[in-house]
Scaffold this motif. Structure first.
Motif, short mmCIF file in Angstrom:
data_model
loop_
_atom_site.label_atom_id
_atom_site.label_comp_id
_atom_site.label_asym_id
_atom_site.label_seq_id
_atom_site.Cartn_x
_atom_site.Cartn_y
_atom_site.Cartn_z
N SER A 55 -4.33 1.38 -5.72
CA SER A 55 -4.35 -0.30 -4.21
C SER A 55 -5.92 -0.54 -4.85
O SER A 55 -5.75 -1.95 -4.28
CB SER A 55 -3.90 0.42 -3.45
N SER B 98 2.70 2.15 -3.47
CA SER B 98 1.81 2.95 -4.26
C SER B 98 2.01 4.48 -4.32
O SER B 98 1.87 5.99 -5.61
CB SER B 98 0.39 2.83 -4.30
N GLY C 229 0.61 -1.16 -0.07
CA GLY C 229 -0.05 -0.22 -0.37
C GLY C 229 0.62 1.16 0.30
O GLY C 229 0.50 2.28 -0.59
N GLN D 115 -4.27 -2.88 1.40
CA GLN D 115 -3.17 -2.13 0.97
C GLN D 115 -3.81 -0.75 0.09
O GLN D 115 -3.61 -0.27 0.50
CB GLN D 115 -3.28 -3.22 -0.48
N SER E 236 -2.65 2.83 1.97
CA SER E 236 -2.70 3.93 0.65
C SER E 236 -3.61 5.29 0.78
O SER E 236 -3.03 6.28 0.79
CB SER E 236 -3.17 3.56 -0.50
N GLN F 203 -5.88 -3.60 -5.88
CA GLN F 203 -5.70 -5.43 -6.60
C GLN F 203 -6.30 -6.20 -5.99
O GLN F 203 -6.30 -7.03 -6.74
CB GLN F 203 -4.46 -4.64 -5.74
#
Length: 371
Positions: free
Chosen positions: A116, A42, A39, A285, A289, A119
């Motif tokens: 993120s 990114s 995370g 994640q 971010s 994903q």
């Protein structure tokens, strides 16, 4: 009685020689740490591509990570690719190429948090592709999960999108979709290779193949002004092959943490956790971010980041779809019903001495190549 005693003694000896299972809190900590680093990666990548050529960024990252992984793989496995399998590594390298380049260019054009948020959709795509090619059975929970995740992804892309030609936000979301699709295709196509090569060797040599493709892409982008200006409209003139200092900091983080540290953590953790537990940590994640972006924006440390819009709520659909797929995978592990291969749980189809190791490393590879 003697033969039975000998068998029991042999089993006891084998069990005593087996490595002790680690405490589960260590496994959870490894999974949590890896997702946090992904995370943060990114956000670091978004900052690193400011006033920097994203294709060159991808080239340096893969060009450095590939040889490092090859050295580690050879030191660990002593395996080299056979000439007859080079086409195999070309195919898997092509999917790594798509995943890596599209994610980094997407970061340049769009939002790090949205990147993120995309994903977790990778495992949904794996399931959808596996059903389409007949490697998995279509079930109510899988189909429902795929539809929910697809709806969430559409919401991320379409809500508040600028449909004017050249819109960087829309282009970034399309690239994130291709990024996740490339990872999913890599997982599907690399599975037969695990009967011949260890996981790290497959990743390493696929990286080398991808790096060659990125070299060709960089040559094309840097010689076509229209392409370069679209991808790097904030770059100084004549900086096609220049890597600014802020990009080097990001590259060091991506190579050491998201490439090496996360790979090691996920490989180790996957040997002691089932796929459902691993996938359950994927929401960490985008949460990392979002939190890191918020802190950086509020403290005024950087002006390159932007807070996500309401379209980020589409991640709820992706998470709900992922939960249904995980639930279906756990149901499939029950003894009732016909046995079948479950691609979405990141298990492998291979046979041979690398089975146990590859099952643990499959998800690590997927996360490693996706950015």
């Amino acid at each position: 009685m003697k033969p039975n005693g000998s068998i029991q003694e042999a089993i006891a000896l084998k069990d005593s020689e087996a490595p002790a299972k680690p405490a589960m809190w260590k496994v959870h900590l490894a999974l949590l740490s890896a997702q946090i680093m992904f995370g943060a990666g990114s956000v670091v990548g978004k900052l690193g591509t400011h006033r920097a050529n994203p294709v060159l960024f991808a080239l340096v990252r893969d060009g450095m990570a590939g040889p490092i992984l090859c050295l580690l793989a050879y030191a660990k496995d002593r395996a080299l690719p056979q000439m007859k399998h080079l086409w195999w590594f070309t195919v898997t390298g092509a999917f790594i190429f798509l995943s890596q380049v599209c994610f980094i260019v997407g970061l340049k054009l769009s939002n790090a948090v949205i990147g993120s948020a995309w994903q977790p959709s990778q495992s949904i795509m794996v399931t959808a592709i596996a059903i389409a090619i007949g490697r998995e059975r279509a079930t109510f929970f899988k189909i429902s999960g795929i539809l929910l995740a697809f709806g969430g992804a559409l919401f991320i892309v379409l809500y508040g999108a600028d449909f004017e030609a050249g819109s960087s936000e829309l282009s970034g979301n399309i690239l994130y979709f291709i990024n996740c699709l490339g990872t999913a295709l890599y997982i599907i196509c690399s599975k037969p290779m695990f009967s011949v090569y260890p996981s790290m060797s497959i990743t390493a040599w696929s990286y080398i193949s991808a790096a060659i493709m990125i070299v060709i892409t960089a040559l094309v982008v840097n010689t076509v002004p229209e392409m370069y200006n679209f991808l790097c409209d904030d770059c100084p003139a004549g900086s096609q092959w220049h890597v600014p200092p802020n990009a080097w900091y990001a590259l060091i983080y991506w190579i050491l943490f998201t490439s090496v540290a996360c790979y090691i953590l996920l490989t180790w953790a996957n040997q002691h956790a089932d796929a459902s537990m691993v996938l359950a940590y994927t929401p960490v994640q985008p949460a990392t971010s979002a939190l890191l972006s918020f802190v950086i924006i509020q403290t005024g440390l950087s002006s390159e980041l932007q807070e996500p819009g309401y379209n980020a709520l589409g991640i709820i659909g992706i998470f709900l779809g992922l939960a249904l797929v995980i639930h279906d995978s756990r149901r499939a592990q029950q003894p009732q019903g016909l046995p079948y291969k479950n691609v979405s749980s990141f298990d492998t189809f291979q046979t041979g001495e690398h089975d146990r190791e590859s099952k643990g490393e499959q998800y690590a590879v997927a996360k490693h190549i996706s950015g």
